[in-house]
Design a protein around this motif. Structure first.
Motif, PDB file in Angstrom:
ATOM      1  N   ALA A   1       0.833  -1.211   0.000  1.00 42.98           N
ATOM      2  CA  ALA A   1       0.000   0.000   0.000  1.00 42.98           C
ATOM      3  C   ALA A   1       0.863   1.256   0.000  1.00 42.98           C
ATOM      4  O   ALA A   1       0.532   2.255  -0.670  1.00 42.98           O
ATOM      5  CB  ALA A   1      -0.939  -0.011   1.204  1.00 42.98           C
ATOM      6  N   ALA A   2       1.978   1.230   0.741  1.00 45.18           N
ATOM      7  CA  ALA A   2       2.884   2.385   0.742  1.00 45.18           C
ATOM      8  C   ALA A   2       3.493   2.597  -0.637  1.00 45.18           C
ATOM      9  O   ALA A   2       3.607   3.743  -1.111  1.00 45.18           O
ATOM     10  CB  ALA A   2       3.984   2.173   1.786  1.00 45.18           C
ATOM     11  N   HIS A   3       3.879   1.520  -1.295  1.00 54.30           N
ATOM     12  CA  HIS A   3       4.401   1.654  -2.665  1.00 54.30           C
ATOM     13  C   HIS A   3       3.329   2.207  -3.606  1.00 54.30           C
ATOM     14  O   HIS A   3       3.642   2.982  -4.520  1.00 54.30           O
ATOM     15  CB  HIS A   3       4.904   0.300  -3.161  1.00 54.30           C
ATOM     16  CG  HIS A   3       6.241  -0.076  -2.605  1.00 54.30           C
ATOM     17  ND1 HIS A   3       6.721  -1.363  -2.637  1.00 54.30           N
ATOM     18  CD2 HIS A   3       7.209   0.653  -1.999  1.00 54.30           C
ATOM     19  CE1 HIS A   3       7.926  -1.409  -2.096  1.00 54.30           C
ATOM     20  NE2 HIS A   3       8.240  -0.189  -1.689  1.00 54.30           N
ATOM     21  N   ASP A   4       2.076   1.832  -3.380  1.00 55.20           N
ATOM     22  CA  ASP A   4       0.997   2.376  -4.205  1.00 55.20           C
ATOM     23  C   ASP A   4       0.855   3.881  -4.005  1.00 55.20           C
ATOM     24  O   ASP A   4       0.619   4.642  -4.962  1.00 55.20           O
ATOM     25  CB  ASP A   4      -0.325   1.689  -3.875  1.00 55.20           C
ATOM     26  CG  ASP A   4      -0.420   0.266  -4.424  1.00 55.20           C
ATOM     27  OD1 ASP A   4       0.401  -0.092  -5.296  1.00 55.20           O
ATOM     28  OD2 ASP A   4      -1.309  -0.473  -3.973  1.00 55.20           O
ATOM     29  N   ARG A   5       0.980   4.352  -2.768  1.00 53.78           N
ATOM     30  CA  ARG A   5       0.875   5.795  -2.506  1.00 53.78           C
ATOM     31  C   ARG A   5       2.036   6.544  -3.157  1.00 53.78           C
ATOM     32  O   ARG A   5       1.858   7.661  -3.675  1.00 53.78           O
ATOM     33  CB  ARG A   5       0.832   6.065  -1.003  1.00 53.78           C
ATOM     34  CG  ARG A   5      -0.404   5.502  -0.315  1.00 53.78           C
ATOM     35  CD  ARG A   5      -0.624   6.078   1.068  1.00 53.78           C
ATOM     36  NE  ARG A   5       0.425   5.775   2.015  1.00 53.78           N
ATOM     37  CZ  ARG A   5       0.509   4.652   2.726  1.00 53.78           C
ATOM     38  NH1 ARG A   5      -0.402   3.699   2.566  1.00 53.78           N
ATOM     39  NH2 ARG A   5       1.482   4.473   3.602  1.00 53.78           N
TER      40      ARG A   5
ATOM     41  N   ARG B   1       4.122   9.853  -7.748  1.00 53.29           N
ATOM     42  CA  ARG B   1       4.936   9.934  -8.969  1.00 53.29           C
ATOM     43  C   ARG B   1       4.080  10.352 -10.157  1.00 53.29           C
ATOM     44  O   ARG B   1       4.484  11.201 -10.961  1.00 53.29           O
ATOM     45  CB  ARG B   1       5.583   8.577  -9.257  1.00 53.29           C
ATOM     46  CG  ARG B   1       6.689   8.150  -8.311  1.00 53.29           C
ATOM     47  CD  ARG B   1       7.345   6.895  -8.885  1.00 53.29           C
ATOM     48  NE  ARG B   1       8.286   6.256  -8.007  1.00 53.29           N
ATOM     49  CZ  ARG B   1       9.543   6.663  -7.814  1.00 53.29           C
ATOM     50  NH1 ARG B   1       9.974   7.752  -8.412  1.00 53.29           N
ATOM     51  NH2 ARG B   1      10.353   5.982  -7.019  1.00 53.29           N
ATOM     52  N   ARG B   2       2.906   9.750 -10.280  1.00 55.85           N
ATOM     53  CA  ARG B   2       2.027  10.105 -11.405  1.00 55.85           C
ATOM     54  C   ARG B   2       1.588  11.559 -11.324  1.00 55.85           C
ATOM     55  O   ARG B   2       1.526  12.265 -12.340  1.00 55.85           O
ATOM     56  CB  ARG B   2       0.806   9.185 -11.416  1.00 55.85           C
ATOM     57  CG  ARG B   2       1.110   7.750 -11.818  1.00 55.85           C
ATOM     58  CD  ARG B   2      -0.157   6.960 -12.084  1.00 55.85           C
ATOM     59  NE  ARG B   2      -0.995   6.834 -10.898  1.00 55.85           N
ATOM     60  CZ  ARG B   2      -0.910   5.850 -10.013  1.00 55.85           C
ATOM     61  NH1 ARG B   2       0.011   4.899 -10.161  1.00 55.85           N
ATOM     62  NH2 ARG B   2      -1.725   5.804  -8.974  1.00 55.85           N
TER      63      ARG B   2
ATOM     64  N   GLY C   1      -3.501  12.127  -0.652  1.00 54.26           N
ATOM     65  CA  GLY C   1      -2.423  12.929  -1.209  1.00 54.26           C
ATOM     66  C   GLY C   1      -1.396  13.324  -0.149  1.00 54.26           C
ATOM     67  O   GLY C   1      -1.278  12.701   0.895  1.00 54.26           O
ATOM     68  N   ARG C   2      -0.691  14.417  -0.414  1.00 53.09           N
ATOM     69  CA  ARG C   2       0.384  14.858   0.473  1.00 53.09           C
ATOM     70  C   ARG C   2      -0.144  15.581   1.706  1.00 53.09           C
ATOM     71  O   ARG C   2      -1.112  16.339   1.624  1.00 53.09           O
ATOM     72  CB  ARG C   2       1.335  15.804  -0.266  1.00 53.09           C
ATOM     73  CG  ARG C   2       2.118  15.163  -1.398  1.00 53.09           C
ATOM     74  CD  ARG C   2       3.153  16.138  -1.945  1.00 53.09           C
ATOM     75  NE  ARG C   2       3.986  15.534  -2.987  1.00 53.09           N
ATOM     76  CZ  ARG C   2       5.119  16.059  -3.401  1.00 53.09           C
ATOM     77  NH1 ARG C   2       5.579  17.179  -2.868  1.00 53.09           N
ATOM     78  NH2 ARG C   2       5.817  15.455  -4.345  1.00 53.09           N
ATOM     79  N   MET C   3       0.541  15.359   2.849  1.00 57.38           N
ATOM     80  CA  MET C   3       0.263  16.080   4.095  1.00 57.38           C
ATOM     81  C   MET C   3       1.582  16.592   4.642  1.00 57.38           C
ATOM     82  O   MET C   3       2.482  15.803   4.954  1.00 57.38           O
ATOM     83  CB  MET C   3      -0.405  15.159   5.110  1.00 57.38           C
ATOM     84  CG  MET C   3      -0.748  15.867   6.430  1.00 57.38           C
ATOM     85  SD  MET C   3      -1.453  14.736   7.674  1.00 57.38           S
ATOM     86  CE  MET C   3       0.018  13.804   8.120  1.00 57.38           C
TER      87      MET C   3
END
Length: 246
Positions: free
Chosen positions: A18-22, A27-28, A238-240
């Protein structure tokens, strides 16, 4: 200069995926697929699929993923046991052993097919472990570096001894240190990104960034993106921003 990083994994393959998915989603969103992903160690112990974590990271690097995997103290204890059933890591308290329930070595061996490792005589457990842990897994962990430097950031597992260049640190300090590192507020010349000391959530202290959000104790596995010394946690939304503490 952008880098991604993931905290202590402790056998939680589902959370690692899941972390790799985030990270892939970030990246996208940014159009950047060149920044490395640094894993700060403790691949094994306590969690349900230590073997799966090691194999996922080993196979990913072999297939060309831009991943850096650092050695943690639990990874070194695993190797030490495989090398010598009487091994006692110099960073570990004298009254504890790797198979003690507090350390979680039994969960690692269970994932490789060694049953009830913490409750049976040591010699047969060790013999089964040596037979069942693949040679490529041992070689992968043995070859893991203890630190990684990129731009204004140094990645390590536990931390550094203040006032000593990272290249001159002992491996035991890089894998085990807490004090005087955790209470030191001085600038280390680079942002030190680490795990090892479990806290409720990833925290930016200004001179260091702790990523160990306690996945071994039921917490989440943290993934972050770091640009220079600015860090954002990566969430499903997303980003925090991780605001540095003063």
């Amino acid at each position: 200069m952008r880098s991604y990083a993931i905290g202590d994994i402790h056998g939680h393959l589902d959370q690692l995926l899941a972390a790799h998915d985030r990270i892939a989603a970030d990246r996208r969103a940014t159009g950047d697929d060149t920044a490395p992903v640094v894993h700060v160690g403790d691949l094994v112990d306590r969690g349900p699929d230590c073997r799966g974590v090691v194999e996922h990271l080993r196979a990913g690097i072999d297939s060309g993923e831009n991943w850096v995997v650092l050695k943690g103290n639990h990874d070194r204890m695993f190797l030490g046991f495989l090398d010598d059933l009487k091994h006692h890591d110099p960073g570990l308290r004298s009254d504890l052993g790797w198979l003690h329930p507090r350390l979680g070595g039994g969960a690692t061996l269970e994932s490789y097919g060694v049953r009830e490792a913490a409750s049976r005589p040591l010699a047969p457990v060790h013999a089964e472990a040596v037979e069942l842990v693949p040679a490529e897994h041992r070689a992968f962990i043995e070859a893991l570096p203890t630190f990684y430097r990129r731009g204004e950031v140094v990645f390590v597992h536990a931390g550094i001894r203040p006032g000593i260049a990272v290249e001159d640190q002992t491996e035991t300090d890089l894998l085990w240190i807490r004090e005087p590192f955790l209470s030191d507020r001085s600038d280390h010349g680079a942002l030190v990104v680490h795990g090892h000391t479990a806290i409720d959530m990833a925290t930016h202290y200004g001179n260091r960034l702790n990523l160990d959000s306690g996945v071994a104790y039921g917490g989440p596995l943290t993934a972050v993106v770091i640009e220079d010394r600015t860090a954002h946690a990566l969430t499903p939304q997303g980003r925090m921003l991780l605001t540095p503490m003063l």
